[in-house]
Design an enzyme around this catalytic site. Structure first.
Site, PDB file in Angstrom:
ATOM      1  N   GLY A 103       0.829  -1.036   0.139  1.00  0.00           N
ATOM      2  CA  GLY A 103       0.087  -0.347  -0.144  1.00  0.00           C
ATOM      3  C   GLY A 103       0.835   1.265  -0.066  1.00  0.00           C
ATOM      4  O   GLY A 103       0.187   2.366   0.058  1.00  0.00           O
ATOM      5  N   ARG A 161       1.660 -21.397  -4.340  1.00  0.00           N
ATOM      6  CA  ARG A 161       1.594 -22.390  -3.161  1.00  0.00           C
ATOM      7  C   ARG A 161       0.194 -22.752  -2.834  1.00  0.00           C
ATOM      8  O   ARG A 161      -0.698 -22.238  -3.498  1.00  0.00           O
ATOM      9  CB  ARG A 161       2.308 -21.639  -2.037  1.00  0.00           C
ATOM     10  CG  ARG A 161       1.386 -20.178  -1.988  1.00  0.00           C
ATOM     11  CD  ARG A 161       1.990 -19.416  -0.470  1.00  0.00           C
ATOM     12  NE  ARG A 161       1.712 -18.017  -0.647  1.00  0.00           N
ATOM     13  CZ  ARG A 161       0.350 -17.301  -0.461  1.00  0.00           C
ATOM     14  NH1 ARG A 161      -0.571 -18.425   0.042  1.00  0.00           N
ATOM     15  NH2 ARG A 161       0.210 -16.280  -0.389  1.00  0.00           N
ATOM     16  N   ARG A 190     -11.523 -16.072   8.936  1.00  0.00           N
ATOM     17  CA  ARG A 190     -10.447 -16.339   9.477  1.00  0.00           C
ATOM     18  C   ARG A 190     -10.306 -15.980  11.150  1.00  0.00           C
ATOM     19  O   ARG A 190     -10.390 -14.850  11.367  1.00  0.00           O
ATOM     20  CB  ARG A 190      -9.088 -15.505   8.757  1.00  0.00           C
ATOM     21  CG  ARG A 190      -9.219 -16.082   7.600  1.00  0.00           C
ATOM     22  CD  ARG A 190      -7.741 -15.299   6.943  1.00  0.00           C
ATOM     23  NE  ARG A 190      -7.458 -15.660   5.361  1.00  0.00           N
ATOM     24  CZ  ARG A 190      -6.616 -15.605   4.737  1.00  0.00           C
ATOM     25  NH1 ARG A 190      -5.517 -14.706   4.994  1.00  0.00           N
ATOM     26  NH2 ARG A 190      -6.480 -15.710   3.547  1.00  0.00           N
TER      27      ARG A 190
END
Lengths: 165, 499
Positions: B165, B292, B338
């Protein structure tokens, strides 16, 4: 009946209560409760109140207790318990105490001047680190004999902020 | 098939890989740092090897220590999980050099896709849509003006060396361009020592949607639908789902085919994820490829019934993949939350500490990929993710209802978590409707109504429960309390560990 005074979410309440077999009768600031109860295990209680099934979890914290009930976390502190006495004992430090920076940051506000009297857990300065502001508090009651920082000071981890005696 | 796999990771993802190993009759070997002695992933493994002190730079990130542990325990393969060394091409190469199969792509593919500039160049060559803009840094304001006028305002100025950012500037009109370019250059020079700046068109109402791919070493490649990852806070994904509420068969097919072109461009094998930005006109643009297994892979597994970790392991043996594109069908909807040890009421301050009580949800359609247990102390040294809670149901609406039910069942005490935060987001009208962009959480945090204070009854009952506990404590020695002040002290170490 056991009687006591507690701070519940910052508000002082007087209460009394008694437990017999599976029933608790209590009165909190004049409000009466009759609860059926079962201790699921230490710190985990089930209540039935007016037909409502409720679970409460009680965890000890350094302020007293954190109760989780009906999706909320409510702090409770007993004013007369052994715990409060024990805690009072902990915050009594002998001699001069150093207040040091917990991490690198910047002093954004001075709350108390050099020479001021300070209560235990009272804020001395406001420090900004990682874009967040936090009060740095006095570990004990006493007098600020030295204030080692000024507004705007950049400080490193473990730098001296104040001396309290 | 492999006999023994070393898992070069920790926490829930290490547990996840161990479970796949067990089901395939492979012996899982764990590594751990001093902070992770007795961690869940260590307890669940057949063997566990200490690889160093708590900081990951001295343990989970040290290639030599992991290779040594794998050789010492006679492993034949290494699974890197996500984060840590998973996208380190030197690690992949070191495994192969040591005669260990790396459960992932080749070192070459990792290196290529790891470069912002090279990966865009490679994908563009294969016709993958890119955000309109410049591939190379702009030379001067005249060139910048020419490019901006061609692609149309608003545009983004981006520092080539930037990231996280930083070194970004939004430009709305030609009149702002010269000053903005100068300022971005100066900033980039100061922050990264490199003043190269390129231009991209600014996407309105952007969503992050990614495509899961699987490819083997024999040229077979498939895509396994998408994951909607738009709900983010500070560029961190918070809620992911499959399918995306804006997806239809045509867009999915086109994005899937584009992802497979990236696979070809990178000469890629094993599991990977191609990230796209999708604008409010449902035009999609390549962002990057993650070489991954992804944190949010379970939502794809729930909807496709394909075990991605097992597929990764099979592909790594060199065997051809049996999956074909026509075998892949999406069924129902899955959502993942999460769960973090952090305090949403205190600016998401990390909240490491000891889990004093843990009740995990279960029942129909619920999966909890956790890396912790009751009594475990969430270490201050790593990402504070505790678990990933996943709900599956035949439709998106039912999956949200099911997730709400599971969040009510979930109880974690002793540390702060973001469980209540999820219950509010999942109840939000726009979330329910599937109408959101990457700015959703920031806007909602600004606008949200403060929570009503607890009622008199709730407070009274809390007091009675505390009185019961206090009466018992008078008879039993007190437990050690969690040290609240440590959270502040260690904030700096925790930030930056997030993926």
């Amino acid at each position: 009946m056991k009687r006591g005074t507690a701070i519940v979410e910052g508000e002082r309440v007087d209460f009394q209560w008694d437990a017999q077999a599976n029933v608790i009768k209590a009165e909190v600031n004049g409000r009466e409760y009759t609860l059926e109860t079962k201790e699921i295990r230490r710190g985990l209680y089930w209540f039935s109140w007016n037909g409502r099934s409720i679970e409460a979890t009680v965890i000890g914290t350094d302020q007293g207790y954190m109760v989780s009930i009906l999706g909320r976390h409510i702090p409770v502190e007993f004013l007369d318990s052994r715990k409060a006495l024990r805690r009072a004992g902990h915050s009594h430090h002998e001699g001069v105490v150093e207040v040091r920076a917990p991490m690198p940051g910047k002093i954004v506000r001075i709350l108390l001047a050099e020479g001021a009297e300070v209560a235990a857990h009272q804020g001395i300065v406001v420090m900004e680190a990682m874009k967040m502001q936090n009060e740095i508090r006095a570990p004990k009651q006493g007098k600020i004999s030295r204030l080692a920082v000024a507004e705007g000071s950049a400080i490193n981890s473990a730098d001296l902020i104040a001396l309290i005696e | 098939m492999f006999k023994k796999i070393l898992i070069a990771n920790r926490g829930e993802i290490a547990v996840r890989v161990e479970r796949a190993c067990r089901e395939m009759g492979i012996s899982p070997v764990a590594v751990y740092s001093e902070a992770d002695r007795g961690a869940l992933h260590v307890r669940m493994a057949d063997e566990a090897h200490l690889i160093g002190p708590s900081p990951s730079s001295e343990s989970y990130l040290v290639i030599e220590k992991i290779i040594t542990a794998a050789k010492r325990s006679n492993c034949d393969a290494v699974h890197p999980g996500y984060g840590f060394l998973s996208e380190n091409s030197r690690f992949a190469q070191a495994c192969e050099d040591a005669g260990l199969a790396f459960i992932g792509p080749s070192a070459k593919s990792i290196a290529l896709m790891g470069s912002k500039v090279e990966s865009r160049r490679a994908a563009a060559k294969y016709g993958v849509p890119m955000i309109p803009g410049t591939m190379d840094p702009v030379v001067d304001v005249q060139e910048a003006r020419r490019v901006a006028n061609t692609i149309g305002y608003p545009i983004m100025l981006k520092a080539s060396a930037g990231g996280g950012g930083k070194g970004l500037r939004l430009v709305h009109a030609d009149s702002e361009l010269a000053n903005a370019l100068e300022a971005t250059r100066a900033e980039a020079k100061a922050a990264f020592g490199d003043d190269a700046v390129y231009i991209e068109k600014f996407a309105q109402g952007p969503r992050h949607i990614e495509i899961q791919v699987l490819a083997d070493r024999h040229g077979n490649a498939v895509f396994l639908g998408e994951r909607e990852c738009t709900i983010q806070r500070r560029h961190q994904k918070v809620i992911e789902e499959c399918p995306s509420p804006i997806m239809d068969a045509d867009l999915r097919h086109r994005m899937g085919e584009a992802a497979l072109q990236v696979v070809r461009a990178a000469d890629y094998y094993n599991a990977g994820t191609v990230e796209f930005l999708v604008d409010s006109d449902r035009k999609f643009y390549f962002l990057e490829m993650n070489t991954r297994l992804q944190v949010e892979h379970p939502v794809t597994e729930m909807v496709t019934s394909i075990d991605l970790v097992k597929e990764q392991i099979r592909i790594a043996t060199g065997a051809p993949m049996s999956l074909r594109q026509q075998d892949i069908a999406l069924k129902g909807a899955a959502i993942e939350c999460r769960v973090y040890a952090e305090d949403p009421e205190n600016n998401f301050f990390p909240s490491p500490g000891t889990i004093r009580l843990l009740k995990t949800p279960s029942g129909p359609g619920i999966r909890d990929d956790s890396g912790v247990y009751e009594g475990w102390t969430v270490p201050i040294d790593y990402d504070p993710m505790i678990s990933k809670l996943v709900a599956w149901a035949p439709t998106r609406g039912e999956a949200i209802d099911r997730m709400q039910r599971a969040l009510l069942e979930y109880q974690i005490e002793g540390i702060q978590t973001n469980l209540a935060f999820f219950r509010e987001i999942l109840d939000h009208r726009d979330f329910r409707k599937g109408e959101f962009d990457t700015g959703f959480i920031d806007r909602w945090l600004r606008e949200r109504e403060p929570r009503k204070p607890a009622s008199e009854t709730e407070r009274d009952l809390a007091l009675i429960a505390a009185a019961l506990a206090d009466a018992q404590e008078a008879r039993v020695p007190p437990e050690t309390v969690t040290n609240k002040s440590s959270a502040w002290k260690t904030l700096g170490r925790i930030r930056g560990l997030r993926r």
